[in-house]
Design a protein around this motif. Sequence first.
Motif, PDB file in Angstrom:
ATOM      1  N   TYR A 140       7.959  16.917   0.785  1.00 15.53           N
ATOM      2  CA  TYR A 140       8.365  15.684   0.087  1.00 15.53           C
ATOM      3  C   TYR A 140       9.781  15.794  -0.467  1.00 15.53           C
ATOM      4  N   GLY A 150       0.396   2.835  -3.232  1.00 17.91           N
ATOM      5  CA  GLY A 150      -0.698   3.729  -2.858  1.00 17.91           C
ATOM      6  C   GLY A 150      -2.000   2.966  -2.684  1.00 17.91           C
ATOM      7  N   ASN A 151      -2.913   3.557  -1.944  1.00 14.04           N
ATOM      8  CA  ASN A 151      -4.231   2.950  -1.724  1.00 14.04           C
ATOM      9  C   ASN A 151      -5.237   4.092  -1.591  1.00 14.04           C
ATOM     10  N   GLU A 152      -5.944   4.348  -2.697  1.00 24.75           N
ATOM     11  CA  GLU A 152      -6.873   5.494  -2.725  1.00 24.75           C
ATOM     12  C   GLU A 152      -7.991   5.343  -1.701  1.00 24.75           C
ATOM     13  N   GLU A 207       4.431   8.782  -6.112  1.00 24.07           N
ATOM     14  CA  GLU A 207       3.893  10.146  -6.128  1.00 24.07           C
ATOM     15  C   GLU A 207       4.734  11.069  -5.230  1.00 24.07           C
ATOM     16  N   LYS A 208       5.171  10.535  -4.092  1.00 27.44           N
ATOM     17  CA  LYS A 208       6.019  11.338  -3.201  1.00 27.44           C
ATOM     18  C   LYS A 208       7.360  11.655  -3.872  1.00 27.44           C
ATOM     19  N   ASN A 220      -6.735   6.494   1.463  1.00 27.64           N
ATOM     20  CA  ASN A 220      -6.002   7.769   1.384  1.00 27.64           C
ATOM     21  C   ASN A 220      -4.514   7.605   1.672  1.00 27.64           C
ATOM     22  N   VAL A 221      -3.928   6.550   1.119  1.00 27.20           N
ATOM     23  CA  VAL A 221      -2.491   6.314   1.269  1.00 27.20           C
ATOM     24  C   VAL A 221      -1.798   6.723  -0.035  1.00 27.20           C
ATOM     25  N   MET A 222      -0.923   7.729   0.038  1.00 27.79           N
ATOM     26  CA  MET A 222      -0.212   8.200  -1.152  1.00 27.79           C
ATOM     27  C   MET A 222       0.912   7.229  -1.512  1.00 27.79           C
ATOM     28  N   SER A 223       1.103   6.992  -2.800  1.00 24.35           N
ATOM     29  CA  SER A 223       2.152   6.065  -3.229  1.00 24.35           C
ATOM     30  C   SER A 223       3.531   6.700  -3.051  1.00 24.35           C
ATOM     31  N   ASP A 229       0.838  -1.219   0.000  1.00 26.48           N
ATOM     32  CA  ASP A 229       0.000   0.000   0.000  1.00 26.48           C
ATOM     33  C   ASP A 229       0.861   1.253   0.000  1.00 26.48           C
ATOM     34  N   LEU A 230       1.929   1.209   0.787  1.00 24.70           N
ATOM     35  CA  LEU A 230       2.795   2.399   0.904  1.00 24.70           C
ATOM     36  C   LEU A 230       3.632   2.612  -0.358  1.00 24.70           C
TER      37      LEU A 230
END
Length: 512
Positions: free
Chosen positions: A368, A317-319, A328-329, A322-325, A313-314
């Motif tokens: 970030y 990501g997991n929409e 993306e970071k 609300n976990v940002m990939s 998930d980390l």
Amino acid sequence: MELVDWSRAQFALTAIYHFLFVPLTLGLSFLVAIMETIYVKTGDEEWLATTKFWVKLFGINFVIGVATGLIMEFEFGTNWAAYSWIVGDIFGAPLAIEGIFAFFLESTFFVVLFFGWNRVSKKFHLLSSWLVAIGTNLSALWILVANGWMQHPVGMIFNPDSMRYEMGNFWDVIFSPVAVAKFLHTIGGGYVTAAIFVVGVSAWFLIRGRELHFARRSIIVAASFGLFASIFLLLSGDESAHQVAQKQPMKLAAMEGLYTGEGRAGIVAFGILNLDKEIGDDKPEFFGDIQIPFALSILGYHDINAFVPGINDLIAGNEKFNVMSAGEKISRGQSALSNLAQYHEAKKAGDNEKAADHLAAFDVNQSYMGYGHFSDPKQTVPPIALTFYSFHLMVGLGSFFIVLFLVLLYLSMTNELINTRWALWVTLFSIPLGFIACEAGWIVAEVGRQPWVIQDLLPTMKGVSALNPLSVQITFWMFAALFTALLIAEIKIMVAAIAHGPLIMEKGEDHV
């Protein structure tokens, strides 16, 4: 191995050796103060002999611990100059307070504690014992405040012109919940380690049939202290895990070997990791495991239904939750670094309007910025197997110590301790387990937050000094030889002091 790997290895080597001495100092200082308080209250000379015996062992450990600690602080300047430059204003403040205030306090009264018998009054000597214990633990406080800031950086402002982090709010740094939890849990571990050491050494006297009264008394005091500290350790460990879940979810996922996040997540009581498991594949996480249902959701979020993100998930990501990939970071971090570079170019060219635009764009993704140094999301995953097994070893040993203290107290109260040989042998051979548990906990804290030297802000590879790798390799082996020699010397001196025992020291000596 690259330069950063050798620098990490050298610092880890120093920390591992230093942390063999620190936990015993933290706990033994209070045990000594408690025993001397009993002596002053009762006037019983046997308690004086008991106190002097443990003071001697405390003094040996204290001196060698200081030597290794000084080397570790110097390494911030020699091996981690980039890190020290970027965050020295913040990280240096608690370390300076530790040196000026806490270390000064414990060192000053350590002299009275060690050499002041019959030279100062009983009450002043007792006061010195307590001040040494308080000073020793205050030293730990400031060092762990600094470390807590590295785990969860707060109270600072990034200066885009100097490219450094500066102190914004000193109180936020001190009272960071991560720092507070880390301090309480670490000193609790030190108290338990010292208690295990005292009961183990005392068990040896009972096995040998020597100094029986001294050994029984020491076991009762240390086992009571250790049981209290173990309960305290459980409570502080709960808060520590809660803070890790909130601030370092990747570390928590590694601690539990959790790849796919889930609600009502259970905690692994025992498990054998599948080392062939890769991020995103369908292979099982364990060859076999025993879980306590719902415990991880409760421990991490104080909510039985809480979703605990896994490594997958980390990374991806997991929409839904609300976990940002990590990808993306990384993208946002690279954008921040690009805008920061353009800000400096515009300022150099004298274009203040353009510089202000780039600075505003930088501010959007500043949090970030550290991720911008990575190219692959998988680089943000810590060593999973080492973190997982260290965590479970620490928890397993902590549980064993509670049982051991209860057994010792029960056998002491029923006067069966000296006749229960198996319990004495188990207690004796438990001495190294306290140190192993502390080292395992430290590995979880430091390896589990990799690849960060400062969580989310500065990757470890960007904090290292620009040195010739050969010089770091040479000093690594020099330190390895030096620390090993110091450890062997300490063990030999300790064993000799223990072999003499408390009663022999009383003969014709007015100091320990």
